[in-house]
Design an enzyme around this catalytic site. Structure first.
Site, mmCIF file in Angstrom:
data_model
loop_
_atom_site.group_PDB
_atom_site.id
_atom_site.type_symbol
_atom_site.label_atom_id
_atom_site.label_comp_id
_atom_site.label_asym_id
_atom_site.label_seq_id
_atom_site.Cartn_x
_atom_site.Cartn_y
_atom_site.Cartn_z
ATOM 1 N N GLU A 261 92.087 -11.534 -63.167
ATOM 2 C CA GLU A 261 90.979 -11.913 -62.292
ATOM 3 C C GLU A 261 89.977 -10.770 -62.097
ATOM 4 O O GLU A 261 90.343 -9.656 -61.733
ATOM 5 C CB GLU A 261 91.528 -12.362 -60.936
ATOM 6 C CG GLU A 261 90.479 -12.662 -59.896
ATOM 7 C CD GLU A 261 89.577 -13.818 -60.277
ATOM 8 O OE1 GLU A 261 88.362 -13.707 -60.053
ATOM 9 O OE2 GLU A 261 90.099 -14.835 -60.794
ATOM 10 N N THR A 305 85.230 -18.381 -62.758
ATOM 11 C CA THR A 305 86.584 -18.592 -63.280
ATOM 12 C C THR A 305 86.717 -19.942 -63.970
ATOM 13 O O THR A 305 87.351 -20.056 -65.023
ATOM 14 C CB THR A 305 87.617 -18.479 -62.146
ATOM 15 O OG1 THR A 305 87.620 -17.141 -61.653
ATOM 16 C CG2 THR A 305 89.008 -18.840 -62.634
ATOM 17 N N HIS A 421 90.284 -10.084 -56.581
ATOM 18 C CA HIS A 421 89.139 -10.970 -56.384
ATOM 19 C C HIS A 421 88.317 -10.467 -55.209
ATOM 20 O O HIS A 421 88.855 -9.937 -54.244
ATOM 21 C CB HIS A 421 89.627 -12.398 -56.106
ATOM 22 C CG HIS A 421 88.572 -13.461 -56.179
ATOM 23 N ND1 HIS A 421 87.530 -13.545 -55.277
ATOM 24 C CD2 HIS A 421 88.389 -14.490 -57.051
ATOM 25 C CE1 HIS A 421 86.758 -14.570 -55.590
ATOM 26 N NE2 HIS A 421 87.259 -15.160 -56.655
ATOM 27 N N ASP A 480 88.339 -12.678 -66.791
ATOM 28 C CA ASP A 480 87.577 -13.934 -66.751
ATOM 29 C C ASP A 480 86.090 -13.727 -66.505
ATOM 30 O O ASP A 480 85.260 -14.454 -67.048
ATOM 31 C CB ASP A 480 88.164 -14.893 -65.711
ATOM 32 C CG ASP A 480 88.122 -14.343 -64.290
ATOM 33 O OD1 ASP A 480 88.096 -13.109 -64.115
ATOM 34 O OD2 ASP A 480 88.133 -15.148 -63.339
ATOM 35 N N HIS A 481 85.723 -12.740 -65.684
ATOM 36 C CA HIS A 481 84.300 -12.516 -65.402
ATOM 37 C C HIS A 481 84.131 -11.150 -64.752
ATOM 38 O O HIS A 481 85.108 -10.433 -64.503
ATOM 39 C CB HIS A 481 83.724 -13.610 -64.502
ATOM 40 C CG HIS A 481 84.484 -13.834 -63.231
ATOM 41 N ND1 HIS A 481 84.472 -12.944 -62.168
ATOM 42 C CD2 HIS A 481 85.309 -14.844 -62.842
ATOM 43 C CE1 HIS A 481 85.226 -13.390 -61.194
ATOM 44 N NE2 HIS A 481 85.759 -14.545 -61.567
#
Length: 688
Positions: A261, A305, A421, A480-481
């Site tokens: 994440e 996500t 996150h 993911d990002h």
């Protein structure tokens, strides 16, 4: 001077005067917020003027609704409209600060699917100056409450409000015409919402977005099989043959997809406070049996996500607004990795330590063909087990291992971590490294949660080795990002000890890890440029599964003749030679703006831009039109969503029955005895 003030005061005591005052205050406030709260990339005097002009027309048009009313109603309606538009501005300020984009209809429709645990995030985003969005409303209310301005109950001649509305429409037409001259095809060929807001304003963008959403709904209703022709022609023409040296090297292996994440590439080998932030992931990255990619980019849009998952498992881009998993995940037809592998004998499962409805996963996963979805419903829940967006990673991965040992082999298992996150908060008992010292609260906690994630990965990989699963599995890691958005450039520059951090640097900053580890795999660090759209073709080739006739926009990352053009969701791109950001081209190696283009360079850049736009529009066409319902893929059966049930009691009953039949899960091969005694974690919550 006094006489002049008396005239102004007298005018404001009329209905038309109060209306004018309201318009001016709202206009100036909105313009100032555009300048200070958004990064719209204004260049040149024309764009600067349009940014100033853009709020005026729609403000006049919206507010003019009130002056059609009689008496006091007109004042009440005027203040209500002002309050609503101010609230909308405020909401977009908060959303933009973290996601560098604006709220859309599809995003709001799916808000319930991604709103869990947002409270702490919002509190972390708000700045006191954001409330300036309501300053004009408060000022006007005070003027009326203290009777500095008196309410004029006289009804205006009907010609006055109609004339004002007409002026607003003409003014908007002028605004649009000037915008079209500076940005051709503004409303027909744009992949970036910033352009619409910059040229036409936030209110106009909201209307544009609503109309676009309605059209999308109509497109799906009217789509038919003929719409697939252009898609298939493009896919066939641009198909890249995979690397035959790697074809089938992982055939029959279990596949782990480990979702890191918000994990960015710069964290690899990054040190802070005289220690490695991610020593376990660093070890994996540099291992001889790991294929690592150092030019792998996230390509997400608003869905973040959800977009990453969509690309990873379908090789389709996310939508320009909202998340396809939310808007189309329940109803659309997909030919996703879980279904492809499931029909090849794999057991497929996804693991996530939050509610099943987050990003509409409980419905989308059925459309993708997941046999099992182990959400928070399957795990023991205690108050201190959760943080932010779900279970803490150490506890989550340990509990997930209990179900992994029960999966019939070979299996395809995706594990979605969440502790790293935003807003990057971690309780003291889990902190093993100090915060960084940029002075930015968003950035400084990032290393703490990243290190916690790394420690949880180390524990999980140790369990795989202890159980022998590591020898039977291919483990795929991906970020993911981005974790740190473009709104924190100064802090990033300080963190990485850079003299500058501009739009070009931010584009390069979108690198995220992608690693594939397997015993006997010929590894090394691969420098090819690629992104999340390329993951599925790469994995399929390693497993010996052809993607020759599939509708996939990515290509095998190991293919020797692959096109190394990485498309971003807003139409920008990165390639080994050129990078495009907000319409400006840069030399990728030097970061210098490309000037005095040769005819060959102009043609080359035009081809790259056209390819990016074509791929994005064709992918959008597939999703918005649900075109895969018309495509019959050879040796693939259409997913029947009714075959899947993620209710805990039913799913575990099914898992038990399948194990009884196949007898090839890790636990079955251990005489139906659990191997959880081999899982070791230092999670302090489990000592209680």
């Amino acid at each position: 001077m006094k006489n002049h003030w008396n005239k102004v005061s007298s005018f404001c005591n009329t209905k038309l005067g109060f209306f004018t005052l309201t318009i001016v205050l709202a206009w100036i406030k909105t313009y100032l917020m555009y300048l200070t709260k958004f990064n719209l990339g204004v260049k040149g005097s024309l764009q600067g003027f349009l940014l100033f002009l853009s709020p005026l027309a729609t403000t006049i048009l919206l507010f003019s609704i009130a002056i059609y009313m009689k008496g006091r109603k007109s004042y009440v309606y005027l203040l209500i409209i002002d309050l609503l538009t101010s609230t909308w501005l405020f909401a977009n300020i908060l959303y933009y600060r973290e996601f560098s984009d604006f709220l859309t209809t599809t995003l709001i429709k799916g808000a319930g699917s991604a709103s869990n645990n947002l409270g702490k995030s919002i509190l972390g985003i708000i700045k006191p100056t954001d409330f300036f969005a309501f300053a004009d409303v408060l000022f006007l209310v005070l003027l009326l409450v203290f009777k500095i301005v008196k309410i004029d109950i006289r009804k205006l001649n009907f010609k006055i409000p109609t004339t004002i509305s007409a002026i607003a429409v003409v003014l908007f037409g002028i605004n649009l015409t000037m915008a079209q001259q500076d940005r051709s095809g503004l409303l027909t060929r744009t992949f970036d919402n910033n352009y619409i807001v910059k040229y036409l304003g936030l209110n106009a963008f909201s209307v544009y977005d609503a109309v676009k959403a309605a059209r999308t709904s109509a497109v799906k209703a009217n789509a038919d099989s003929s719409d697939l022709k252009s898609v298939r022609n493009y896919i066939n023409t641009n198909h890249t043959e995979p690397n035959i040296q790697y074809t089938g090297v992982a055939k029959g292996k279990n596949v782990f997809i480990i979702h890191l994440e918000s994990f960015q590439q710069f964290l690899i080998d990054f040190k802070w406070d005289n220690q490695e932030v991610t020593p376990n992931i660093n070890k994996i990255y540099h291992a001889n049996n790991t294929l690592s990619f150092d030019n792998f980019f996230n390509q997400v849009g608003q869905g973040k996500t959800a977009d990453a998952e969509l690309m990873l498992e379908n090789s389709l881009f996310g939508l320009p607004e909202g998340a396809a998993m939310v808007t189309d995940g329940t109803s659309n037809t997909f030919q996703a990795a879980p279904a492809i592998l499931g029909q090849k004998g794999y057991t497929t499962a996804s693991f996530h330590g939050d509610v099943p409805s987050f990003w509409n996963r409980d419905n989308t996963y059925k459309s993708w063909g997941y046999d099992y979805f182990f959400s928070s419903k399957y795990f023991k829940e205690k108050k201190d087990y959760n943080i932010g967006y779900g279970m803490k990673d150490k506890i989550f991965l340990r509990d997930a291992a209990n179900y992994i040992q029960q999966l019939p082999q070979p299996f395809y298992a995706k594990l979605i971590t969440v502790t790293n996150h935003y807003p990057y908060i971690l309780d003291k008992k889990n902190q093993t490294i100090s915060k960084t010292n940029t002075g930015d609260s968003t950035v400084d906690g990032y290393v703490q949660t990243a290190k916690y994630l790394d420690e949880s990965i180390g524990e999980f990989m140790a369990w795989l080795k202890a159980t022998g699963l590591d020898k039977k599995s291919m483990v795929v890691f991906y970020g993911d990002h981005y974790g740190i958005s473009a709104n924190h450039k100064k802090a990033v520059a300080k963190l990485l000890n850079l003299k500058k951090f501009d739009d070009f640097d931010n584009a390069q900053f979108q690198r995220v890890p992608f690693m594939i580890q397997m015993p006997g795999l010929q590894g090394g660090i691969n420098h090819t440029y690629g992104g999340e759209i390329d993951v599925l073709p790469t994995i399929l080739n390693l497993l010996g599964i052809s993607n020759q006739n599939t509708i996939q926009f990515g290509s095998d990352l190991l293919a020797p003749k692959r096109n190394q053009l990485v498309a971003f969701r807003n139409g920008d791109f990165v390639s080994p030679d050129f990078t495009k950001v907000n319409g400006t081209y840069y030399q990728t190696k030097t970061g210098e703006v490309v000037k005095n283009l040769t005819p060959e360079q102009k043609q080359q850049l035009a081809q790259k831009s056209n390819q990016v736009d074509t791929e994005l529009s064709l992918s959008d066409k597939i999703i918005t039109g649900d075109l895969l319902r018309f495509y019959k893929l050879k040796n693939f059966q259409k997913v029947n969503k009714k075959n899947y049930n993620y209710t805990k009691t039913k799913a575990l009953k099914q898992l038990k029955a399948t194990n009884k039949q196949k007898k090839n899960s890790l636990m079955s091969k251990n005489g139906n005895k659990s191997l959880m005694n081999l899982y070791h974690t230092d999670a302090p919550e489990l000592d209680n």
